[in-house]
Design an enzyme around this catalytic site. Structure first.
Site, short mmCIF file in Angstrom:
data_model
loop_
_atom_site.label_atom_id
_atom_site.label_comp_id
_atom_site.label_asym_id
_atom_site.label_seq_id
_atom_site.Cartn_x
_atom_site.Cartn_y
_atom_site.Cartn_z
N HIS A 4 10.60 12.06 -42.66
CA HIS A 4 11.81 12.42 -41.91
C HIS A 4 12.75 13.24 -42.80
O HIS A 4 13.32 14.25 -42.37
CB HIS A 4 12.54 11.16 -41.43
CG HIS A 4 11.93 10.54 -40.21
ND1 HIS A 4 10.65 10.05 -40.18
CD2 HIS A 4 12.47 10.30 -38.97
CE1 HIS A 4 10.41 9.55 -38.98
NE2 HIS A 4 11.49 9.69 -38.23
N THR A 14 17.90 -10.86 1.83
CA THR A 14 19.35 -10.64 1.85
C THR A 14 20.13 -11.93 1.63
O THR A 14 19.64 -13.03 1.92
CB THR A 14 19.77 -10.00 3.18
OG1 THR A 14 21.14 -9.56 3.09
CG2 THR A 14 19.64 -10.97 4.34
N GLN A 66 24.00 -12.43 8.45
CA GLN A 66 22.97 -12.20 7.44
C GLN A 66 21.79 -13.13 7.63
O GLN A 66 20.64 -12.78 7.33
CB GLN A 66 23.56 -12.37 6.03
CG GLN A 66 24.62 -11.33 5.68
CD GLN A 66 24.13 -9.90 5.92
OE1 GLN A 66 23.21 -9.43 5.28
NE2 GLN A 66 24.74 -9.22 6.89
N GLU A 119 24.60 -10.68 -3.52
CA GLU A 119 24.38 -9.32 -3.02
C GLU A 119 25.62 -8.85 -2.27
O GLU A 119 26.16 -7.78 -2.53
CB GLU A 119 23.16 -9.31 -2.11
CG GLU A 119 22.87 -7.95 -1.48
CD GLU A 119 21.81 -8.01 -0.40
OE1 GLU A 119 21.28 -6.94 -0.04
OE2 GLU A 119 21.50 -9.12 0.09
N HIS A 120 26.05 -9.65 -1.31
CA HIS A 120 27.28 -9.37 -0.56
C HIS A 120 28.25 -10.53 -0.79
O HIS A 120 27.88 -11.68 -0.58
CB HIS A 120 27.02 -9.30 0.95
CG HIS A 120 25.89 -8.41 1.36
ND1 HIS A 120 24.62 -8.91 1.62
CD2 HIS A 120 25.83 -7.08 1.56
CE1 HIS A 120 23.83 -7.91 1.97
NE2 HIS A 120 24.53 -6.79 1.95
N ASN A 128 9.62 -6.89 1.56
CA ASN A 128 9.32 -8.30 1.38
C ASN A 128 8.78 -8.56 -0.03
O ASN A 128 8.77 -7.67 -0.88
CB ASN A 128 8.35 -8.79 2.46
CG ASN A 128 7.02 -8.04 2.42
OD1 ASN A 128 6.66 -7.42 1.42
ND2 ASN A 128 6.29 -8.09 3.51
N ASP A 162 26.92 -2.63 6.07
CA ASP A 162 25.55 -2.37 6.49
C ASP A 162 25.41 -1.03 7.20
O ASP A 162 24.34 -0.42 7.17
CB ASP A 162 25.06 -3.48 7.42
CG ASP A 162 24.65 -4.74 6.68
OD1 ASP A 162 24.45 -4.66 5.45
OD2 ASP A 162 24.54 -5.80 7.32
N GLN A 166 0.81 -1.21 0.00
CA GLN A 166 0.00 0.00 0.00
C GLN A 166 0.85 1.27 0.00
O GLN A 166 0.46 2.30 -0.56
CB GLN A 166 -0.98 0.00 1.17
CG GLN A 166 -0.40 -0.19 2.55
CD GLN A 166 -0.34 -1.64 2.99
OE1 GLN A 166 -0.13 -2.54 2.18
NE2 GLN A 166 -0.52 -1.87 4.28
N HIS A 197 18.67 -11.86 9.53
CA HIS A 197 17.71 -10.94 8.92
C HIS A 197 16.35 -11.58 8.73
O HIS A 197 15.31 -10.95 8.95
CB HIS A 197 18.22 -10.48 7.55
CG HIS A 197 19.08 -9.27 7.58
ND1 HIS A 197 18.57 -8.01 7.77
CD2 HIS A 197 20.41 -9.12 7.44
CE1 HIS A 197 19.56 -7.13 7.74
NE2 HIS A 197 20.69 -7.78 7.55
N GLU A 257 14.80 3.65 -44.67
CA GLU A 257 13.85 3.14 -43.68
C GLU A 257 12.40 3.40 -44.08
O GLU A 257 11.49 3.16 -43.28
CB GLU A 257 14.15 3.77 -42.31
CG GLU A 257 15.51 3.36 -41.75
CD GLU A 257 15.77 3.91 -40.35
OE1 GLU A 257 14.98 4.76 -39.89
OE2 GLU A 257 16.75 3.48 -39.72
#
Length: 458
Positions: A446, A262, A284, A353-354, A239, A387, A210, A287, A441
């Site tokens: 043009h 993560t 990690q 990611e890491h 998420n 981080d 939302q 998390h 073309e």
């Protein structure tokens, strides 16, 4: 490829079941490596999309009334209007633990120094007398920043999103974070304090899909409450429902990425310390139960020592069950390789990611990595540093997207606008080429738009 599971005498319900993928003796293609490395089993996108689309449509149709109903249903709070009062922001900063404030201020200082150095220069290219082509970097006008507040109140994400936006020159920034039942329907006070510290006064107690819908489409004013104006760009992690919402509104607004859970990968050899490797994998894993922790190594003794350390440390850490679930999931485990050459190939295929590099001559090994959101080199550059206080940004590509995507940075908030400025003489020099290409073309109008400029005015 051989997949095995460590089923020792500790294999009870909450034991760490850190599996092993053995790639030794195999020469896999890039596609084969990508299929072999541990990955999460993703929740059905179709199910999430149906739920998220319903939320988006509800917010578009009913505005603040929909947000109020959703806050009651998802967050358990009564919230007629979600704008956080200025007094609540000031109070949050005033009551912030001085040690946390000092840490946030240092993080801001370092991230700002790095971000201020990232802005690309405008360029002017002279292609001949009177032929000038320029590229100007211009910030988006308004940004919506989302900060999660579920399993952890990520005040550091306020810093990581706001600072590069400010460095880019964004003039209008709105921030949303879920309302918290424990804090009278406001976002977590540490998140509010971080926003106040950075001068962000437009903050909303809105969570999940939302919040993304409100940013993308705006909310009309109602009963004296001002409108929530739509934004041009939405950034920030979340998420699967937040990620799905970002995907569904992409095109209405820009997004930074569809960030997933993560993940950390550690490339280590026999010189690595098992306790450091295990501690970083757990850092990690805490998390989220679906967080990914992957060890890539050519040392079987190291792998065994790390598994033992994981069992010990997982038992004593605060979020023990969450950690154990993450480490035991299909997204986590050890990848055994023949040598560092194969290890580097596996890491490039995984595109973490890491990525931590804990090997002999770690800087040289790190220089050979081509796919990672961020690379952490040596024993004293753990992911925890990135981080919070490295100066780098912790909003990074996940789920293998680091093969083509970048972490959040100043250019995320900029657009490159090309400016073409030709004189009559410079235009005439290329006019014949334009007419020829237009004819090839089958776009004669043009060409007419060129020749008309050289006809005598009647």
């Amino acid at each position: 490829m051989t997949i095995s599971t460590d089923n020792s005498s500790t294999a009870h319900l909450s034991a760490v079941n850190f599996r092993t993928v053995d790639l030794r003796g195999q020469r896999l293609t890039l596609a084969g490596l990508r299929a072999a490395v541990p990955r999460a089993r993703h929740q059905s996108r179709a199910d999430a999309e149906v739920k998220v689309m319903a939320i988006i449509n509800d917010v578009r149709n009913r505005g603040y009334a929909a947000l109020s109903d959703l806050a009651r249903g998802f967050d358990g709070v009564e919230l007629q209007y979600p704008r956080v009062p200025a007094g609540a922001l000031k109070s949050a900063l005033k009551n912030l633990d001085p040690a946390v404030r000092a840490a946030l201020e240092e993080s801001i200082r370092r991230v700002r120094r790095f971000a201020d150095s990232q802005r690309p220069a405008n360029i002017d290219v002279d292609l001949g007398d009177g032929a000038l082509v320029s590229q100007n970097w211009v910030p988006v006008a308004r940004v919506g920043l989302y900060v999660p507040g579920g399993l952890a109140p990520l005040a550091s994400s306020v810093v990581m999103n706001v600072v590069p936006a400010l460095a880019a020159g964004v003039e209008s920034i709105a921030l949303a974070s879920p309302p918290q039942k424990d804090f009278n329907g406001l976002p977590h006070p540490t998140i509010l304090a971080a926003a106040e510290l950075l001068g962000i006064d437009e903050v909303y107690a809105i969570g999940g899909a939302q919040a993304i819908a409100a940013f993308a489409y705006g909310i009309p004013g109602a009963e004296g409450e001002p409108a929530l104006e739509p934004v041009d760009l939405v950034t920030g992690p979340g998420n699967i429902f937040v990620a799905t919402a970002k995907r569904l509104v992409k095109g209405v607004v820009g997004i930074d990425s569809e960030a997933g859970t993560t993940e950390i990968a550690i490339l280590a050899d026999a010189t690595a310390r098992p306790d450091l490797v295990a501690a970083d994998l757990i850092s990690q894993a805490e998390h989220d139960p679906k967080a990914a922790s992957v060890l890539v190594t050519d040392s079987e003794p190291l792998a065994a020592a790390v598994r033992a350390e994981l069992e010990l440390r997982a038992a004593s850490t605060k979020h023990s069950q969450r950690v154990r679930e993450a480490l035991s999931g299909p997204q986590s485990g050890t990848v055994l390789v023949d040598d560092l050459e194969q290890g580097i190939a596996a890491c490039n295929a995984y595109a973490a990611e890491h990525l931590e590099v804990m090997t002999a001559d770690a800087p040289a090994v790190a220089a050979r990595i081509r796919s990672a959101g961020a690379i952490f080199v040596g024993d004293y550059s753990p992911v925890s540093l990135g981080d919070y206080c490295a100066g780098s940004n912790h909003v990074l590509p996940t789920s293998g997207t680091a093969a083509f995507a970048s972490g959040l940075n100043v250019t995320t908030f900029l657009r490159a606008i090309q400016v073409i400025n030709y004189s009559k003489a410079a235009f005439e020099q290329v006019s014949g080429h334009i007419v020829s290409l237009a004819g090839a073309e089958d776009l004669p109008a043009h060409g007419d738009a060129v020749t008309v400029r050289f006809e005598k005015v009647k």
